[in-house]
Design a protein around this motif. Structure first.
Motif, mmCIF file in Angstrom:
data_model
loop_
_atom_site.group_PDB
_atom_site.id
_atom_site.type_symbol
_atom_site.label_atom_id
_atom_site.label_comp_id
_atom_site.label_asym_id
_atom_site.label_seq_id
_atom_site.Cartn_x
_atom_site.Cartn_y
_atom_site.Cartn_z
ATOM 1 N N LYS A 136 0.787 9.409 -5.783
ATOM 2 C CA LYS A 136 1.201 10.780 -5.486
ATOM 3 C C LYS A 136 2.094 11.307 -6.602
ATOM 4 C CE LYS A 136 1.822 12.041 -1.316
ATOM 5 N NZ LYS A 136 2.309 12.223 0.055
ATOM 6 N N HIS B 212 0.818 -1.214 0.000
ATOM 7 C CA HIS B 212 0.000 0.000 0.000
ATOM 8 C C HIS B 212 0.853 1.266 0.000
ATOM 9 C CE1 HIS B 212 -3.888 -1.915 0.125
ATOM 10 N NE2 HIS B 212 -3.440 -2.733 1.066
ATOM 11 N N ALA C 156 0.696 4.103 -2.841
ATOM 12 C CA ALA C 156 0.454 5.509 -2.478
ATOM 13 C C ALA C 156 1.524 6.415 -3.081
ATOM 14 C CB ALA C 156 0.417 5.658 -0.960
#
Length: 75
Positions: free
Chosen positions: A54, A46, A50
């Motif tokens: 981003k 995860h 992420a």
């Protein structure tokens, strides 16, 4: 003004988990193969996702400015 958060690269541990998931076709099997807990493997997966999302958003915002002023940015 755009707020840019610090984006760091994927760590070696995150790369190992992602590679194991690709090889073993599941997070559970990857965790077992690496000898780590399922929770830790999931957390690393995860975090890598992420970071990717981003960075993708930052590139999208940059492209907006590059299109508006290609001669200044010259990338």
């Amino acid at each position: 003004m755009i707020k840019v958060d610090r984006v760091t690269g994927v760590t070696e541990n995150e790369k190992d988990v992602l590679d194991a998931i690709i090889r073993h076709k599941s997070v559970t099997k990857a965790a077992k193969a690496l000898g780590i807990s399922l929770q830790l493997a999931s957390a690393r997966k995860h975090r890598a996702i992420a970071k990717y999302l981003k960075a993708k958003e930052i590139v999208k915002e940059f492209e907006t400015f590059r299109i508006r002023s290609p001669t200044v940015l010259e990338v």
